[in-house]
Structure formats: structure tokens, C-alpha cells
Design an enzyme around this catalytic site. Structure first.
Site, PDB file in Angstrom:
ATOM      1  N   ALA A  22       0.808  -1.220   0.000  1.00  0.00           N
ATOM      2  CA  ALA A  22       0.000   0.000   0.000  1.00  0.00           C
ATOM      3  C   ALA A  22       0.846   1.277   0.000  1.00  0.00           C
ATOM      4  O   ALA A  22       0.292   2.374  -0.028  1.00  0.00           O
ATOM      5  CB  ALA A  22      -0.940  -0.020   1.200  1.00  0.00           C
ATOM      6  N   SER A  25       4.683   3.740   3.879  1.00  0.00           N
ATOM      7  CA  SER A  25       5.834   4.157   4.691  1.00  0.00           C
ATOM      8  C   SER A  25       6.777   5.106   3.952  1.00  0.00           C
ATOM      9  O   SER A  25       7.871   4.705   3.563  1.00  0.00           O
ATOM     10  CB  SER A  25       6.613   2.909   5.141  1.00  0.00           C
ATOM     11  OG  SER A  25       5.909   2.209   6.116  1.00  0.00           O
ATOM     12  N   ASN A  28      10.701   4.840   3.423  1.00  0.00           N
ATOM     13  CA  ASN A  28      11.057   3.443   3.160  1.00  0.00           C
ATOM     14  C   ASN A  28      10.866   3.273   1.651  1.00  0.00           C
ATOM     15  O   ASN A  28       9.735   3.153   1.165  1.00  0.00           O
ATOM     16  CB  ASN A  28      10.133   2.548   3.986  1.00  0.00           C
ATOM     17  CG  ASN A  28      10.179   1.075   3.590  1.00  0.00           C
ATOM     18  OD1 ASN A  28      10.692   0.709   2.543  1.00  0.00           O
ATOM     19  ND2 ASN A  28       9.604   0.243   4.439  1.00  0.00           N
ATOM     20  N   GLU A 177      10.894   2.358  17.715  1.00  0.00           N
ATOM     21  CA  GLU A 177      10.708   1.340  16.672  1.00  0.00           C
ATOM     22  C   GLU A 177      11.317   0.004  17.074  1.00  0.00           C
ATOM     23  O   GLU A 177      11.573  -0.867  16.244  1.00  0.00           O
ATOM     24  CB  GLU A 177      11.290   1.850  15.350  1.00  0.00           C
ATOM     25  CG  GLU A 177      10.670   3.164  14.867  1.00  0.00           C
ATOM     26  CD  GLU A 177       9.420   3.012  14.007  1.00  0.00           C
ATOM     27  OE1 GLU A 177       9.359   2.063  13.206  1.00  0.00           O
ATOM     28  OE2 GLU A 177       8.498   3.853  14.145  1.00  0.00           O
ATOM     29  N   HIS A 253      15.489   2.705   9.381  1.00  0.00           N
ATOM     30  CA  HIS A 253      15.844   2.093  10.670  1.00  0.00           C
ATOM     31  C   HIS A 253      17.341   1.820  10.651  1.00  0.00           C
ATOM     32  O   HIS A 253      17.917   1.575   9.581  1.00  0.00           O
ATOM     33  CB  HIS A 253      15.147   0.733  10.866  1.00  0.00           C
ATOM     34  CG  HIS A 253      13.679   0.802  11.138  1.00  0.00           C
ATOM     35  ND1 HIS A 253      12.768  -0.048  10.534  1.00  0.00           N
ATOM     36  CD2 HIS A 253      12.961   1.597  11.955  1.00  0.00           C
ATOM     37  CE1 HIS A 253      11.549   0.226  10.976  1.00  0.00           C
ATOM     38  NE2 HIS A 253      11.632   1.219  11.833  1.00  0.00           N
ATOM     39  N   ASN A 366       8.178  -4.688   0.522  1.00  0.00           N
ATOM     40  CA  ASN A 366       7.615  -3.703   1.446  1.00  0.00           C
ATOM     41  C   ASN A 366       8.709  -3.099   2.327  1.00  0.00           C
ATOM     42  O   ASN A 366       8.427  -2.433   3.331  1.00  0.00           O
ATOM     43  CB  ASN A 366       6.550  -4.359   2.340  1.00  0.00           C
ATOM     44  CG  ASN A 366       5.151  -3.865   2.009  1.00  0.00           C
ATOM     45  OD1 ASN A 366       4.999  -2.801   1.426  1.00  0.00           O
ATOM     46  ND2 ASN A 366       4.150  -4.619   2.398  1.00  0.00           N
ATOM     47  N   CYS A 372      14.487  -7.809   9.558  1.00  0.00           N
ATOM     48  CA  CYS A 372      13.233  -7.158   9.986  1.00  0.00           C
ATOM     49  C   CYS A 372      12.242  -8.189  10.485  1.00  0.00           C
ATOM     50  O   CYS A 372      11.390  -7.888  11.313  1.00  0.00           O
ATOM     51  CB  CYS A 372      12.563  -6.446   8.817  1.00  0.00           C
ATOM     52  SG  CYS A 372      13.518  -5.132   8.099  1.00  0.00           S
TER      53      CYS A 372
HETATM   54  O1  SUG Z   1       7.819   0.032   8.965  1.00  0.00           O
HETATM   55  N1  SUG Z   1       7.053  -1.463   5.877  1.00  0.00           N
HETATM   56  C1  SUG Z   1       7.731  -1.535   7.164  1.00  0.00           C
HETATM   57  C2  SUG Z   1       9.041  -2.252   7.035  1.00  0.00           C
HETATM   58  C3  SUG Z   1       9.684  -2.492   8.360  1.00  0.00           C
HETATM   59  C4  SUG Z   1      11.068  -3.006   8.247  1.00  0.00           C
HETATM   60  N2  SUG Z   1      11.601  -3.260   9.520  1.00  0.00           N
HETATM   61  C5  SUG Z   1      12.888  -3.094   9.881  1.00  0.00           C
HETATM   62  N3  SUG Z   1      13.732  -2.437   9.139  1.00  0.00           N
HETATM   63  N4  SUG Z   1      13.259  -3.581  11.005  1.00  0.00           N
HETATM   64  C6  SUG Z   1       7.933  -0.137   7.744  1.00  0.00           C
HETATM   65  O2  SUG Z   1       8.245   0.773   6.970  1.00  0.00           O
HETATM   66  C7  SUG Z   1       5.211  -1.022   4.375  1.00  0.00           C
HETATM   67  C8  SUG Z   1       3.731  -1.279   4.292  1.00  0.00           C
HETATM   68  C9  SUG Z   1       3.153  -0.900   2.978  1.00  0.00           C
HETATM   69  O3  SUG Z   1       3.637   0.024   2.338  1.00  0.00           O
HETATM   70  O4  SUG Z   1       2.164  -1.570   2.544  1.00  0.00           O
HETATM   71  C10 SUG Z   1       5.777  -1.137   5.779  1.00  0.00           C
HETATM   72  O5  SUG Z   1       5.070  -0.924   6.758  1.00  0.00           O
END
Ligand code: SUG
Length: 449
Positions: A22, A25, A28, A177, A253, A366, A372
Site C-alpha cells: 500500500a 511508509s 522506506n 521502533e 531504521h 515492502n 526485519c
Molecule cells: O515500517 N514497511 C515496514 C518495514 C519495516 C522493516 N523493519 C525493519 N527495518 N526492522 C515499515 O516501513 C510497508 C507497508 C506498505 O507500504 O504496505 C511497511 O510498513
């Protein structure tokens, strides 16, 4: 001094039935890049279970944490949406598709963000401490901490050995986090270690450096609060700031740019702000045995390649032989510079002697790599005996989980599928059955109603 029989477990998050892309984030880059692509929940869950199984086969103790209930109807009702579940979801899909996809996110799979964990050897009261992460920076993730707390209590269900804290106050000043910004260095898992907390910004002193483009999700003040709650000794804690420039290049992160295990810290040249002072403190607190600081130069691997391949979102694992291996996503094998670096790394004379590549592409799209997907919990034999044994991966549980996924998960899930009320029913049926497989109790609000 802890018991000699202490092992480090990886508790991986099981990918939930509503796994979708979706683009929730910002900051990210992989999440943004794959927004609205069709996701494959069954493949995603099976990839995760296969990784758990492989680690268990390598002799690495492995556990599993169940997903969160999605769509998150309880939160939607708190926001004033009313009516029957079915009509509520349909109306939301038509009028507020962004909110619906946030309420459907399977983001709890990334259990490195579930909590911060301090093993008993480090804490004042000799218990293993857990603080669920509040994940305030992203709405869809801020829905997680309460149920995460239930799940951790159901898994580590023994007050003598395990202390469970409430997540920090839900406010950006205390944005937390979890273990994604926390690394424990130690000689062996049962001895007191040094807990390295990495933050992205100072909440109260805004004169300090901070990223300009993307959010710093973790504050220094949140790190300090967790260290206080866990009863950590100042001599066993180091705080370092993440380089704000790399946050602006997609390092949301610390575990996207650095990873540690025992006496090894593996990191990119640009990972930290004022690294020399930080490393000096780390070494001083670690003691006389030298730490292996394995620094990857920008000239060999760019920050962009690190973010694209998740070279540092690898798991560094100590094998029963004592050698360390790296669990890397296949993206690392497919990138020339990163593959060249990893081929060289295993010849450098550090404790890292081999690399194992895993396909976790559904999660990677994602922005979630192998590291992770796991929450590390070091436990001695008494603590291990107090853990809910059904959450540990062995042949039986592996077979059960695979069959459970095969029975309940869809092959594909696109944006429009999220408004299908059948998805809610499927998801609840699946999760209800999972709580029985794991004998974890009624951890979900829909089971408590
Ligand atoms: O929080 N992605 C997560 C990925 C988390 C990764 N965790 C670590 N690095 N420890 C975040 O950004 C994406 C969901 C979306 O776009 O559908 C998401 O939540």
C-alpha cells in the site's frame, strides 16, 4: 553472571493473510516503490516459514510470533465508523481507500519492530525485559503495540522470568521502533553485554542534527526510557545517533545500515554520526577483548545499493560450530557490488565465515528483509523452559503452520480485494485457528468480544 547455557532465539513474525502493498511508509523506498502492486500472501507466509525452518535446521533456535488481526476493525470503530462489519468495510473501501489499506496492513510481520528485548544477564532484576514499540511515526504501524503486548505475554508467559512493560506514551517525542534500532554486543549470550541504542533525532534539543527529507522514527529520549524501564546499567549502554544523511537516503531504521552479533558490528561507512566517539565507548564498555568493527566502505558498496539489497538487514548468526554465518536476502546475491563484497567478507579473517541466501521477496518489496522479520531473545535454560513451547519451531509446528497457510491464505491480494468482507471472515477464521495451534490464548480483540 548468566547461565552458560544461554542461546539466542529468533522469533520471526508470521506474515498475515492480508499482506498487501500500500505504500504506507514514506522514507522506506521499497514500500513506496511497490505501492499498489498485487501481493502474494500465501507465498509471503511460506517464504517466512521456510526461512524459520532453515535456521532451525542450521541448529539455530527459532520461534514464531503470530500476526495481528486485520482489517483492524477496533480502530476503525474508535474513529467513529459504525454499522455492521461488512457494510463498514465496503463504505470505507469506497470513501477512504487509504485508511482501509492502513487498517489491513500485515506490517506486524516485521517483528524487529515489535519490541526491544533485554536479556536477563543485562537487567537489574535478572528477568528478560520486553517493551513493545509504539511505532508512532506511521499510522498503520501505530495500531500494533497493544496486541503485540498480548502476544508477547502469551509467548513469554511467566512473571518470574519475564517482565512486560507497557509501550512508551504514544507521542512522536518518544517514537520507538524497537529492536530495529537496538543491537546487543556480548562475549557470549549468557554474560552481561553492551546494548547499543541508535536514534535518529533528539526530541527536545532541536539544535542537534536531524534528517531534512524523511522522518527519523526513533528518538534518543525513547531509547533512554527503554533502557531505564529495563533496569540497564549505564556501563552496559551506549547511545549513538544514526547519520541523518542516510535517513534521507532511505535508511529508515538502523538495521538497514548496521547489524551486530556477539563481538561483531557490521556496518556501512556512513551509518553513524560521530562514530569514532561511539565506537570508543562501545569498546571501553565491552571490555578488554577487541570487538570486530567491520566497516563497509562507500567505495565498495554505495548507500543506494545497501538500501536496494538490504546488505545490512542480514542476520549474523553464530552456528553451533562457533563460526558466524550471514543470512542474506537473494537481492544481495543478484547485485554485483554487494555479491563481490560478501564473497570477500568471508575471507577476511573475521568470525563471519559463510553466507546463506534466502528468498524473502514478498517481504522485501515492502522494505522488510531477513532481519526485519525476526525479534532476538537470548534465554537461558530456565527461561526457555518457561516459554510457551508451542511457539517454538520444530518439525511438527513447521508442518502445522505450512498446512495452516495452505488452507487459509489467498494466492493474490490487490487493492480492491481489501474491501471484500470475505477477507475479514477468512482472516479471523485463520487467526482463531492459529491461536489454537500456538496455544497462545485469546490474544485478539475479536476473540475477547
Ligand atoms: O515500517 N514497511 C515496514 C518495514 C519495516 C522493516 N523493519 C525493519 N527495518 N526492522 C515499515 O516501513 C510497508 C507497508 C506498505 O507500504 O504496505 C511497511 O510498513
Amino acid at each position: 553472571m548468566g547461565s552458560v547455557n544461554t542461546q539466542e532465539f529468533n522469533f520471526d513474525g508470521l506474515v498475515g493473510p492480508t499482506h498487501n502493498y500500500a505504500g504506507l511508509s514514506p522514507g522506506n523506498l521499497l514500500s513506496s516503490k511497490h505501492a499498489r502492486m498485487v501481493a502474494h500472501p500465501k507465498a509471503a507466509a511460506l517464504q517466512g516459514i521456510a526461512k524459520m525452518r532453515h535456521l532451525a535446521d542450521l541448529g539455530i533456535p527459532q520461534g514464531v510470533l503470530p500476526p495481528q488481526p486485520r482489517p483492524a476493525l477496533r480502530f476503525l470503530r474508535e474513529l467513529g465508523f459504525a454499522g455492521e462489519d461488512v457494510s463498514l468495510l465496503q463504505a470505507l473501501g469506497e470513501n477512504e481507500p487509504g485508511l482501509l489499506s492502513a487498517a489491513c496492513s500485515a506490517s506486524s510481520m516485521w517483528t524487529a519492530n515489535a519490541a526491544t528485548v533485554s536479556p536477563s544477564a543485562d537487567t537489574a532484576d535478572g528477568r528478560v525485559h520486553f517493551t513493545p514499540a509504539n511505532l508512532t511515526n506511521k499510522f498503520h504501524r501505530s495500531l500494533e503495540p497493544q496486541v503485540t503486548g498480548n502476544i508477547l505475554r502469551g509467548t513469554f508467559a511467566n512473571e518470574k522470568h519475564f517482565a512486560h512493560h507497557q509501550h512508551l506514551p504514544d507521542n512522536e517525542h518518544f517514537g520507538d521502533e524497537g529492536a530495529a534500532n537496538h543491537t546487543r554486543l556480548c562475549r557470549n549470550y549468557g554474560q552481561a553485554g553492551v546494548e547499543l541504542f541508535v536514534y535518529g533525532r533528539h526530541a527536545f534539543d532541536t539544535s542537534k542534527p536531524a534528517p531534512k527529507k524523511y522522518p527519523a522514527r526513533q528518538t534518543l529520549e525513547a531509547c533512554q526510557a527503554v533502557a531505564r524501564l529495563h533496569g540497564l546499567d549505564d556501563d552496559g549502554v551506549v547511545y549513538m545517533q544514526q547519520n541523518p544523511d542516510v535517513i534521507d537516503q532511505g535508511v529508515f531504521h538502523n538495521d538497514v545500515i548496521a547489524v551486530g552479533n556477539q563481538n561483531v558490528l557490521f556496518f556501512h561507512e556512513q551509518a553513524f554520526y560521530q562514530k569514532d566517539a561511539g565506537f570508543k565507548e562501545l569498546q571501553a564498555k565491552f571490555g578488554s577483548e577487541p570487538l570486530h568493527f567491520i566497516e563497509v566502505p562507500t567505495a565498495e558498496v554505495s548507500v543506494q545499493d545497501a538500501v536496494k539489497t538490504y546488505l545490512f538487514n542480514t542476520q549474523i548468526i553464530t552456528l553451533p560450530s562457533g563460526d558466524m554465518t550471514i543470512i542474506a536476502p537473494t537481492e544481495c546475491e543478484e547485485n554485483e557490488a554487494v555479491k563481490r563484497y560478501l564473497d570477500k567478507l568471508v575471507t577476511l579473517g573475521t568470525p563471519i565465515k559463510s553466507v546463506n541466501y534466502f528468498d524473502v521477496k514478498q517481504s522485501m518489496s515492502n522494505g522488510g528483509g531477513p532481519a526485519c522479520l525476526r525479534l532476538r531473545v537470548a534465554m537461558n535454560d530456565q527461561e526457555l523452559a518457561a516459554v510457551n513451547q508451542n511457539t517454538l519451531i520444530n518439525d511438527t509446528q513447521f508442518a502445522r503452520l505450512n498446512a495452516w497457510v495452505d488452507k487459509h491464505y489467498r494466492d493474490e491480494l490487490g487493492e480492491d480485494d481489501l474491501r471484500d468482507p470475505q477477507l475479514l471472515i477468512e482472516s479471523r477464521t485463520a487467526l482463531d485457528e492459529l491461536t489454537q495451534i500456538l496455544k497462545i490464548g485469546s490474544v485478539y480483540p475479536f476473540q475477547q468480544a
